[in-house]
Enzyme design. Sequence first.
Site, mmCIF file in Angstrom:
data_model
loop_
_atom_site.group_PDB
_atom_site.id
_atom_site.type_symbol
_atom_site.label_atom_id
_atom_site.label_comp_id
_atom_site.label_asym_id
_atom_site.label_seq_id
_atom_site.Cartn_x
_atom_site.Cartn_y
_atom_site.Cartn_z
ATOM 1 N N LYS A 49 -21.137 19.012 -36.477
ATOM 2 C CA LYS A 49 -20.331 18.488 -37.591
ATOM 3 C C LYS A 49 -19.231 17.574 -37.048
ATOM 4 O O LYS A 49 -18.951 16.512 -37.611
ATOM 5 C CB LYS A 49 -19.722 19.648 -38.392
ATOM 6 C CG LYS A 49 -20.747 20.394 -39.227
ATOM 7 C CD LYS A 49 -20.205 21.700 -39.802
ATOM 8 C CE LYS A 49 -21.307 22.457 -40.518
ATOM 9 N NZ LYS A 49 -20.901 23.811 -40.960
ATOM 10 N N GLN A 93 -16.160 27.969 -41.191
ATOM 11 C CA GLN A 93 -17.529 28.167 -40.713
ATOM 12 C C GLN A 93 -17.945 29.633 -40.908
ATOM 13 O O GLN A 93 -17.246 30.539 -40.480
ATOM 14 C CB GLN A 93 -17.620 27.769 -39.224
ATOM 15 C CG GLN A 93 -19.008 27.850 -38.633
ATOM 16 C CD GLN A 93 -19.988 26.870 -39.282
ATOM 17 O OE1 GLN A 93 -19.657 25.729 -39.579
ATOM 18 N NE2 GLN A 93 -21.205 27.328 -39.512
ATOM 19 N N ASP A 116 -16.813 22.626 -49.286
ATOM 20 C CA ASP A 116 -18.090 23.302 -49.518
ATOM 21 C C ASP A 116 -18.330 23.625 -50.996
ATOM 22 O O ASP A 116 -19.410 24.073 -51.362
ATOM 23 C CB ASP A 116 -18.143 24.609 -48.712
ATOM 24 C CG ASP A 116 -18.653 24.380 -47.295
ATOM 25 O OD1 ASP A 116 -19.541 23.528 -47.120
ATOM 26 O OD2 ASP A 116 -18.163 25.060 -46.377
#
Length: 280
Positions: A49, A93, A116
Amino acid sequence: MTILLDGKTLSTKILIDLAGRISAQNAKPKLAVIMVGDNPASQIYVKLKEKRAKAVGIEPLVLPLDKNISQNALLEHIDILNEDPAINAILVQMPLPEHIDAEQIVSRISPFKDVDGFNPINVGNLVSGSTPYAVPCTPLGIIKLLNEYKITIAEKNAVIIGRSNIVGKPMAQMLLDRNATVTICHSKTKNLKSFTQNADIIVSATGSPKLITADMIKQNAVIIDVGVSKLENGKICGDVDFENVSYLAGAITPNPGGVGPMTIAMLLENTFRLYSQQTK
Ligand code: NAD
């Protein structure tokens, strides 16, 4: 002929376009990534990422935190990032260590910075038909992939296997919003095959290697394989028995090279989206 839903190529296209938009606006989006502990898979994902973010002109800020961090200390880190005007997007994460209440952590991220789309406000907006600040990356990437290959969703029978907040549930909502008839199956579903055999579109997100076999699908079905499992021999395997299923399918994602790269592309798209919302 079976169409290969090539997420690698599409994601590259999306990222090139995104880099162009960021550069044209001289934008400086910043994505904070909190990583708790030293889970090897998480470390690989976070590195990837970070690399992709830099490549498109998004500044990543990775915060590696000790695996024994307390719930309160972790919440404090989120509060600091929420307050920091230089940070546009925040990602925690997963998975988090067992002593951490992940739901509380996700809920603490400001909905404006929730890259997210897991914060209850963004989930609520998705479900109620309002516009969330961001939509979960994996299902969003799958919708983009279906659109790219002009796969019709409306009026189709879509079967989703897996009911997580990250993939299964938002995927169901997004297919429903596009007028599919949606069934969600899960580990307690009896006779999974009876559902998948009638499906025009199958999205499998279980982490159960080769769960979907050729006898479970109908001819020309669209097969989306989200699963990522590590086998005992160290090989990575999806939920779908690709070798046999691909003969029958009308379209199928390779795995790797299907959903995974699309998820990262959507993460970076979402970062820029949040940046744009905050700076307009
Ligand atoms: P999860 O563990 O939260 O949920 C798994 C779901 O699958 C559960 O709802 C469970 O009921 C269901 N399930 C498990 N075994 C089953 C079986 N045999 N039959 C029917 N249902 C079954 O997982 P998640 O976070 O949704 O992720 C699912 C998989 O997708 C994992 O392998 C994960 O690594 C992968 N994943 C990949 C990406 C990507 O970008 N490629 C993104 C997210 C998740």
